[in-house]
Write a protein that holds these residues in place. Sequence first.
Motif, mmCIF file in Angstrom:
data_model
loop_
_atom_site.group_PDB
_atom_site.id
_atom_site.type_symbol
_atom_site.label_atom_id
_atom_site.label_comp_id
_atom_site.label_asym_id
_atom_site.label_seq_id
_atom_site.Cartn_x
_atom_site.Cartn_y
_atom_site.Cartn_z
ATOM 1 N N ALA A 37 36.512 42.669 43.178
ATOM 2 C CA ALA A 37 37.061 42.413 41.882
ATOM 3 C C ALA A 37 38.418 41.597 42.450
ATOM 4 N N LYS A 38 39.264 42.162 43.000
ATOM 5 C CA LYS A 38 40.344 41.559 43.601
ATOM 6 C C LYS A 38 40.469 40.469 44.338
ATOM 7 N N ARG A 39 39.308 40.064 44.883
ATOM 8 C CA ARG A 39 38.949 38.969 45.857
ATOM 9 C C ARG A 39 38.502 37.877 44.824
ATOM 10 N N PHE A 54 46.298 37.170 37.901
ATOM 11 C CA PHE A 54 46.967 37.623 36.583
ATOM 12 C C PHE A 54 45.747 38.272 35.783
ATOM 13 N N LEU A 55 44.476 38.185 36.007
ATOM 14 C CA LEU A 55 43.524 39.003 35.437
ATOM 15 C C LEU A 55 43.209 40.388 36.017
ATOM 16 N N PHE A 56 43.203 40.280 37.384
ATOM 17 C CA PHE A 56 43.049 41.661 38.137
ATOM 18 C C PHE A 56 44.225 42.605 37.754
ATOM 19 N N ASP A 57 45.239 42.192 37.742
ATOM 20 C CA ASP A 57 46.486 43.044 37.451
ATOM 21 C C ASP A 57 46.380 43.547 35.802
ATOM 22 N N TYR A 58 45.874 42.979 35.144
ATOM 23 C CA TYR A 58 45.860 43.016 33.665
ATOM 24 C C TYR A 58 44.638 44.083 33.544
ATOM 25 N N ILE A 66 42.795 27.713 40.350
ATOM 26 C CA ILE A 66 42.365 26.678 41.373
ATOM 27 C C ILE A 66 42.196 27.363 42.890
ATOM 28 N N THR A 67 42.746 28.411 43.222
ATOM 29 C CA THR A 67 42.507 29.076 44.535
ATOM 30 C C THR A 67 41.411 30.064 44.458
ATOM 31 N N HIS A 68 40.855 30.196 43.236
ATOM 32 C CA HIS A 68 39.596 31.040 42.963
ATOM 33 C C HIS A 68 38.539 30.053 42.628
#
Length: 254
Positions: free
Chosen positions: A13-15, A20-24, A186-188
Amino acid sequence: MIISSPSDYRQAAKRRIPRFLFDYLDGGSVTESTLRGNVEALQAIPLRQRVLKGGGTPTLDTEILGSAWKLPVALAPVGATGLYARRGEVQAALAAEKAGIPYTLSTVSVCSIEEVAREAHGEQWSQLYVLKDRGFMKNALERSWAAGMKTLVFTVDMPLPGSRYRDRRSGMSGPNAKLRQYAQAITHPQWAFDVGLKGKPLSFGNIEAYTQRTMGMDDYMGFLAKNFDPSISWDELGWIRESWKGKLIIKGLL
């Protein structure tokens, strides 16, 4: 990435999703001591091995709250699941249906009560926070019952939104939050295409059905900040008990 243990899903999931979504999803409030304590408490529960009991073929089937479950596990409510995967609440409900366990829809879900109930047909529960807007609470209770959700998970341990330091650092909130979110998207590209484009509408369906207006991330955070009710008391439980005729689970007493 090869998934070979439950902890691997966290790394995957982190990848996959923007920070901002992963940390939430991964974080907690302030120092996150309660979060760590919950993890440690769960890890400390041992499973007792039983051998030579002549019990036949092992099975995890059980009965809880008068219903047959294939596993002694239910899926808990997770806010904004539809931002992590395309129509994520529907996917989770379908997975729970396939596994033969209940699924709990969050109050602050992307997919509405009606969408989840229409697309999945397993046992579904509905979560409800104590909010200042009692009209929303009444509306959510009525819609949940009409959709066939006969178990209510009444969440009482969040009278105020937590101070989530990670969110300000990651871009979920804080200065230039929207710009930082776009930059991370953009980076994902896989997430941006699968969820950001194909997963629309990325509003908050449960709340939008009541307010009748599109609710983006900024509106969502503002709604939470304004509507959690610190005056919660046992009187609220009495009001809910009178309004809800199904099964009632109180989440957050311990």
